[in-house]
Design a protein around this motif. Structure first.
Motif, PDB file in Angstrom:
ATOM      1  N   PRO A 127      -5.250   6.890  -6.326  1.00 37.85           N
ATOM      2  CA  PRO A 127      -5.616   5.605  -5.709  1.00 37.85           C
ATOM      3  C   PRO A 127      -4.386   4.719  -5.543  1.00 37.85           C
ATOM      4  O   PRO A 127      -3.457   4.741  -6.356  1.00 37.85           O
ATOM      5  N   CYS A 128      -4.390   3.934  -4.495  1.00 40.21           N
ATOM      6  CA  CYS A 128      -3.213   3.140  -4.127  1.00 40.21           C
ATOM      7  C   CYS A 128      -2.799   2.179  -5.249  1.00 40.21           C
ATOM      8  O   CYS A 128      -1.729   2.315  -5.830  1.00 40.21           O
ATOM      9  N   ARG A 171      -7.396   6.193  -1.214  1.00 42.13           N
ATOM     10  CA  ARG A 171      -6.421   7.288  -1.262  1.00 42.13           C
ATOM     11  C   ARG A 171      -5.914   7.466   0.168  1.00 42.13           C
ATOM     12  O   ARG A 171      -6.522   8.157   0.978  1.00 42.13           O
ATOM     13  N   HIS A 172      -4.793   6.843   0.471  1.00 38.10           N
ATOM     14  CA  HIS A 172      -4.309   6.763   1.850  1.00 38.10           C
ATOM     15  C   HIS A 172      -3.848   8.137   2.349  1.00 38.10           C
ATOM     16  O   HIS A 172      -3.212   8.903   1.630  1.00 38.10           O
ATOM     17  N   HIS A 204       0.846  -1.189   0.000  1.00 32.42           N
ATOM     18  CA  HIS A 204       0.000   0.000   0.000  1.00 32.42           C
ATOM     19  C   HIS A 204       0.888   1.248   0.000  1.00 32.42           C
ATOM     20  O   HIS A 204       1.833   1.358   0.792  1.00 32.42           O
ATOM     21  N   THR A 205       0.575   2.181  -0.897  1.00 35.98           N
ATOM     22  CA  THR A 205       1.388   3.380  -1.041  1.00 35.98           C
ATOM     23  C   THR A 205       0.505   4.616  -1.088  1.00 35.98           C
ATOM     24  O   THR A 205      -0.720   4.525  -1.291  1.00 35.98           O
ATOM     25  N   ARG A 206       1.126   5.754  -0.897  1.00 35.21           N
ATOM     26  CA  ARG A 206       0.450   7.044  -1.053  1.00 35.21           C
ATOM     27  C   ARG A 206       1.131   7.747  -2.218  1.00 35.21           C
ATOM     28  O   ARG A 206       2.204   8.325  -2.067  1.00 35.21           O
TER      29      ARG A 206
END
Length: 537
Positions: free
Chosen positions: A180-181, A201-202, A159-161
């Motif tokens: 979006p991730c 969207r982290h 998971h990324t931003r």
């Protein structure tokens, strides 16, 4: 009602957990929960003693430390001219019967005070290599320099931003809307039945950042092995870039060059280290290997950028044999890397020297906190508290490092399992880049000795005021007796005796820092006023 102190000198009873209240672990008081009235009582008892002023001066050097080291033993005063032992006294004659020494830990999560000192030293060390000073010639200002960031490869989707265009001045507090991730139209699934897509969207503090989309598919073994061999990969990368630039210099009929670097390691949220590297171009003369020489004018910043980019792209190496993987693991850089020029005044895409020095110094005081894991070195008795091959992401990384380190050739993975396999220093430099931490500490100690000697010898002898970084030898030459104090000390414990002692010492240290800050602001104001042009009458 319990008292919660931000600078508590307590160690947690359980490794990896925060102390529930002052008085736990390193603190020598017996109660587990320290009442406010008891803390104030111990502070008032200490302040009411006739030797309170002497005690406060005694603990001054470690007053702001959260977990000072207590030492006891003998202190011998020796005549350096004859070697004669003049006096010998025991620390039992000192307040509390011990000497307090600051822990010197570089991590902000362990000791903010000592970490701040380390960060300031790192800043001056890095910046001296860019602008000169502190025995570094001022000519380094004209040397081409770049700032490179090299990252680890992918060991599985996490998971990324993803912020495509960040408009924030402070990237660490970015509020831009991310993409979006892992947006996928087909939403594929892995062999374990998990969806390899994420449409969230982290936010910056999201606990999912850095965690694998499928922990069972993630290559934890390769991850910790890459961390363990990242230092060797960097050594080969720099060596290739330097050779490439020397070949270029020979083709252009120029003398030899040398790359000097300062490097800081940083953990990503997924637990992989990446390097922020400052590279400075120097001239090189084999007859004067310790001299910092200006580079030839025919090598430019573009040449350095191209050489580092080429090296980061093609340099790889394979690890030695391991029973789990006989052919070894391939160690290479990731596809994401950034190289930017450095100037004395930032313009366009360039970075200025102060920003680079502050950036490297900031990350030199960090550790594995970004991954959600903090612990000391692990042993067979404590590994079960942190390692779990089916647990959280950090627990799986620690378990992988510990399991791979069972063979003698790979024992280093167990030694550095608490660092997720990475065993290098967080701030390193080339020998010729700048000064050392040791020289900065020696100058600080010499200044403090000069200040103390000035206070005791001023007046009748007319001893001059202490100047910054004045050496002890120069002061000894002006005194009638030349003596040296040698300590034969052993470890007596860690932490303050009581939370009241901690409260008084930290308060005195905070007041001293505030006086120093106010004094610096006043001097800066006076200097600005004296340098300004007076208005015409």
């Amino acid at each position: 009602m319990t008292l919660q102190l931000d600078t508590a000198s307590a160690l947690a009873l359980t490794p990896g957990t925060a102390s529930p209240a002052p008085g736990v672990g390193a603190n020598t008081e017996t109660p587990v929960t320290q009442a406010l009235t008891q803390c104030l009582r111990t502070a008032l008892d200490r302040a009411a003693r006739p030797d309170y002023a002497a005690w406060l001066g005694h603990v001054e050097s470690a007053a702001a430390c959260t977990q000072p080291v207590r030492l006891h033993g003998n202190l011998a005063t020796i005549d350096t001219r004859t070697g004669e032992v003049l006096t010998v006294r025991h620390t039992s004659a000192l307040p509390d019967g011990v000497i307090y020494k600051a822990c010197g830990n570089r991590r902000h999560t362990v000791c903010p005070s000592c970490a701040t000192t380390y960060q300031h030293d790192a800043y001056h060390l890095v910046r001296a290599g860019l602008v000169g000073g502190k025995t570094v010639p001022d000519t380094v200002r004209t040397h081409p320099a770049v700032f490179a960031t090299l990252t680890a490869p992918s060991f599985g989707p996490v998971h990324t931003r993803d912020v495509r265009r960040c408009a924030c001045r402070d990237k660490t507090r970015c509020i831009c809307r991310p993409a979006p991730c892992h947006a996928r139209r087909d939403a594929p699934t892995c062999p374990h039945g998990r969806t390899l897509a994420c449409w969230q969207r982290h936010s910056p503090g999201d606990e999912h950042l850095g965690r694998p989309l499928c922990p069972d598919c993630y290559d934890y073994a390769h991850h910790v092995v890459w961390n363990h061999h990242a230092g060797e990969l960097w050594r080969r990368t720099k060596q290739h870039a330097e050779r490439h630039l020397n070949q270029l210099a020979r083709q252009r009929g120029l003398p030899r060059i040398r790359l000097s670097h300062g490097k800081a390691a940083e953990y990503q949220a997924r637990g992989a280290v990446h390097f922020h590297i400052l590279l400075r171009l120097d001239g090189h003369d084999p007859d004067m290997p310790d001299t910092i020489l200006p580079p030839p004018t025919g090598i430019t910043i573009d040449d350095i950028t191209a050489a580092v980019t080429l090296a980061a792209t093609i340099i790889t190496h394979t690890t030695p044999f391991h029973p789990v993987r006989p052919e070894g693991w391939r160690i290479a850089w990731g596809s994401q890397h950034e190289i930017r020029p450095i100037t004395l005044s930032a313009s366009g895409d360039a970075l200025d020297d102060q920003a680079v020095a502050a950036y490297l110094a900031k990350y030199s005081t960090k550790g594995t906190e970004a991954t959600g894991h903090t612990s000391r070195r692990l042993t067979p008795d404590t590994i079960g508290l942190y390692a779990n091959p089916h647990g959280t992401h950090p627990e799986r990384l620690i378990a992988a490092a510990w399991n791979l380190g069972h063979t003698p050739q790979w024992r280093g993975l167990r030694r550095w399992a608490h660092m997720l396999g990475f065993g290098g220093h967080f701030l390193t430099k080339a020998r010729h880049y700048s000064i050392t931490f040791g020289s900065i500490r020696e100058q600080r100690a010499a200044y403090r000795r000069a200040h103390a000697l000035n206070q005791t010898r001023q007046g009748a002898e007319g001893h001059p005021g202490a100047t910054r970084f004045q050496r002890q030898a120069a002061l000894d030459a002006k005194s009638e007796e030349t003596t040296l104090v040698i300590g034969f000390l052993t470890y007596a414990g860690t932490g303050w005796h009581t939370t009241g002692d901690q409260l008084l010492a930290n308060t005195a240290a905070a007041q001293a820092r505030e006086r120093t800050r106010a004094g610096r602001e006043e001097l800066a104001h006076q200097q600005a006023c004296s340098s300004s042009t007076p208005l015409a009458a």
